[in-house]
Design a protein around this motif. Structure first.
Motif, mmCIF file in Angstrom:
data_model
loop_
_atom_site.group_PDB
_atom_site.id
_atom_site.type_symbol
_atom_site.label_atom_id
_atom_site.label_comp_id
_atom_site.label_asym_id
_atom_site.label_seq_id
_atom_site.Cartn_x
_atom_site.Cartn_y
_atom_site.Cartn_z
ATOM 1 N N GLU A 188 -3.642 1.586 -6.922
ATOM 2 C CA GLU A 188 -4.699 0.605 -6.593
ATOM 3 C C GLU A 188 -4.913 -0.414 -7.710
ATOM 4 O OE1 GLU A 188 -6.777 -0.703 -4.102
ATOM 5 O OE2 GLU A 188 -5.344 0.646 -3.167
ATOM 6 N N MET A 189 -4.967 0.098 -8.953
ATOM 7 C CA MET A 189 -5.302 -0.799 -10.063
ATOM 8 C C MET A 189 -4.207 -1.848 -10.289
ATOM 9 S SD MET A 189 -6.728 0.262 -13.742
ATOM 10 C CE MET A 189 -7.411 -0.917 -14.875
ATOM 11 N N SER A 190 -2.948 -1.477 -10.101
ATOM 12 C CA SER A 190 -1.858 -2.460 -10.221
ATOM 13 C C SER A 190 -2.058 -3.538 -9.162
ATOM 14 C CB SER A 190 -0.489 -1.810 -10.006
ATOM 15 O OG SER A 190 -0.090 -1.049 -11.101
ATOM 16 N N LEU A 191 -2.370 -3.085 -7.926
ATOM 17 C CA LEU A 191 -2.558 -4.040 -6.818
ATOM 18 C C LEU A 191 -3.713 -4.986 -7.093
ATOM 19 C CD1 LEU A 191 -2.309 -2.523 -3.230
ATOM 20 C CD2 LEU A 191 -0.984 -4.376 -4.260
ATOM 21 N N GLU A 192 -4.840 -4.406 -7.535
ATOM 22 C CA GLU A 192 -6.020 -5.238 -7.823
ATOM 23 C C GLU A 192 -5.706 -6.279 -8.891
ATOM 24 O OE1 GLU A 192 -9.103 -1.576 -7.133
ATOM 25 O OE2 GLU A 192 -9.164 -2.648 -9.047
ATOM 26 N N ARG A 193 -5.050 -5.812 -9.953
ATOM 27 C CA ARG A 193 -4.724 -6.733 -11.051
ATOM 28 C C ARG A 193 -3.731 -7.807 -10.611
ATOM 29 N NH1 ARG A 193 -6.674 -5.318 -16.143
ATOM 30 N NH2 ARG A 193 -8.472 -4.032 -15.706
ATOM 31 N N MET A 194 -2.818 -7.422 -9.721
ATOM 32 C CA MET A 194 -1.865 -8.414 -9.221
ATOM 33 C C MET A 194 -2.589 -9.444 -8.360
ATOM 34 S SD MET A 194 1.295 -5.851 -8.548
ATOM 35 C CE MET A 194 2.304 -6.817 -7.531
ATOM 36 N N SER A 195 -3.558 -9.004 -7.581
ATOM 37 C CA SER A 195 -4.319 -9.940 -6.753
ATOM 38 C C SER A 195 -5.087 -10.914 -7.643
ATOM 39 C CB SER A 195 -5.323 -9.201 -5.866
ATOM 40 O OG SER A 195 -4.639 -8.288 -5.075
ATOM 41 N N LEU A 196 -5.689 -10.382 -8.708
ATOM 42 C CA LEU A 196 -6.402 -11.266 -9.647
ATOM 43 C C LEU A 196 -5.450 -12.285 -10.248
ATOM 44 C CD1 LEU A 196 -8.693 -8.776 -11.612
ATOM 45 C CD2 LEU A 196 -9.414 -10.572 -10.022
ATOM 46 N N ARG A 197 -4.254 -11.810 -10.610
ATOM 47 C CA ARG A 197 -3.267 -12.697 -11.226
ATOM 48 C C ARG A 197 -2.832 -13.777 -10.233
ATOM 49 N NH1 ARG A 197 -1.383 -11.441 -16.010
ATOM 50 N NH2 ARG A 197 -3.614 -11.106 -16.091
ATOM 51 N N LEU A 198 -2.679 -13.362 -8.969
ATOM 52 C CA LEU A 198 -2.282 -14.323 -7.926
ATOM 53 C C LEU A 198 -3.378 -15.378 -7.760
ATOM 54 C CD1 LEU A 198 -0.214 -15.014 -5.724
ATOM 55 C CD2 LEU A 198 -1.517 -13.596 -4.149
ATOM 56 N N GLY A 199 -4.654 -14.907 -7.770
ATOM 57 C CA GLY A 199 -5.778 -15.824 -7.646
ATOM 58 C C GLY A 199 -5.769 -16.848 -8.771
ATOM 59 N N SER A 200 -5.506 -16.369 -10.011
ATOM 60 C CA SER A 200 -5.539 -17.316 -11.137
ATOM 61 C C SER A 200 -4.341 -18.261 -11.080
ATOM 62 C CB SER A 200 -5.635 -16.596 -12.479
ATOM 63 O OG SER A 200 -4.477 -15.844 -12.707
ATOM 64 N N HIS A 201 -3.183 -17.791 -10.575
ATOM 65 C CA HIS A 201 -2.026 -18.687 -10.414
ATOM 66 C C HIS A 201 -2.365 -19.784 -9.419
ATOM 67 C CE1 HIS A 201 1.428 -15.844 -11.838
ATOM 68 N NE2 HIS A 201 0.657 -16.280 -12.801
ATOM 69 N N GLU A 202 -3.023 -19.365 -8.305
ATOM 70 C CA GLU A 202 -3.339 -20.357 -7.266
ATOM 71 C C GLU A 202 -4.351 -21.377 -7.790
ATOM 72 O OE1 GLU A 202 -2.301 -17.710 -3.342
ATOM 73 O OE2 GLU A 202 -4.390 -17.835 -4.002
ATOM 74 N N ALA A 203 -5.325 -20.866 -8.576
ATOM 75 C CA ALA A 203 -6.314 -21.781 -9.148
ATOM 76 C C ALA A 203 -5.622 -22.768 -10.090
ATOM 77 C CB ALA A 203 -7.386 -20.995 -9.892
ATOM 78 N N GLU A 229 0.850 -1.196 0.000
ATOM 79 C CA GLU A 229 0.000 0.000 0.000
ATOM 80 C C GLU A 229 0.893 1.256 0.000
ATOM 81 O OE1 GLU A 229 -0.784 -2.685 1.618
ATOM 82 O OE2 GLU A 229 -2.739 -3.120 0.722
ATOM 83 N N GLY A 230 0.514 2.211 -0.840
ATOM 84 C CA GLY A 230 1.277 3.456 -0.916
ATOM 85 C C GLY A 230 2.462 3.369 -1.881
ATOM 86 N N LEU A 231 2.723 2.184 -2.386
ATOM 87 C CA LEU A 231 3.871 2.031 -3.289
ATOM 88 C C LEU A 231 3.465 1.731 -4.734
ATOM 89 C CD1 LEU A 231 6.287 -0.036 -1.007
ATOM 90 C CD2 LEU A 231 6.251 2.430 -1.396
ATOM 91 N N VAL A 232 2.261 1.196 -4.894
ATOM 92 C CA VAL A 232 1.765 0.935 -6.255
ATOM 93 C C VAL A 232 0.332 1.444 -6.356
ATOM 94 C CG1 VAL A 232 3.212 -1.097 -6.730
ATOM 95 C CG2 VAL A 232 1.010 -1.412 -5.681
#
Ligand code: PNS
Length: 171
Positions: free
Chosen positions: A150-165, A145-148
């Motif tokens: 919001e949209m980069s963070l959200e997209r990274m979370s989505l990417r992490l979710g798809s990697h885990e799936a 938080e504060g370094l990237v």
């Protein structure tokens, strides 16, 4: 009439972080137009596609007058020629950046003598930030938080979710 001063801020932006954004905000008032130029197809294993990176950057620079986002492959100086730009903007964070940046600036000048490289220094809070570190910290569960943006963070979370799936599907 004078030619418009068009600058290009090139990079991989995988992902865009607040150090990049700080440089974009600093250079926009200095030029008539700034093109944030995403290098395509360089890394074999990018986190985001070029289209995704462009979408993230576009949403972050939407309010900045004179700023637009594009992508290029091949030589940066050829892209600049096509765009009528003759200034490259790069952020300089630390002495460790210098050698690589110095080499690129001189090579680009050698390739096109009308091209000048201008270095800007980001806000000190972002001086240590890099996309590589951002990815590492994110995937190891650290807070960004504060370094990237919001949209980069959200997209990274989505990417992490798809990697885990994907991992879950593996036998
Ligand atoms: O964000 P990065 O990865 O530090 O950006 C590097 C970039 C995109 C500026 C650089 O790799 C580049 O300009 N690549 C395009 C190919 C090119 O023109 N190479 C010669 C430059 S000396």
């Amino acid at each position: 009439m004078n030619r418009p001063r068009i600058a290009v801020y090139p990079g991989s932006f995988d992902p865009l972080h607040n150090g990049h954004l700080d440089i974009i905000k600093r250079c926009c008032p200095l030029f008539d137009e700034v093109i944030v130029a995403v290098l395509g197809n360089e890394s074999k294993d990018p986190l985001f596609t070029v289209a995704e990176r462009i979408e993230i950057i576009r949403s972050e620079v939407a309010d900045l007058a004179g700023c637009r986002v594009g992508s290029f492959s091949g030589l940066l100086v050829d892209f600049m020629d096509r765009e009528g730009a003759n200034v490259i903007v790069r952020g300089l964070r630390a002495v460790s950046d210098f050698e690589y940046e110095f080499q690129m600036a001189l090579m680009n000048r050698r390739l096109n003598k009308r091209v000048e490289t201008v270095f800007l220094v980001p806000k000190h809070e972002y001086i240590y930030l890099s996309s590589k570190l951002v990815k590492e910290v994110f995937f190891l569960g650290g807070h960004l938080e504060g370094l990237v943006p919001e949209m980069s963070l959200e997209r990274m979370s989505l990417r992490l979710g798809s990697h885990e799936a994907d991992d879950g599907q593996r036998p």
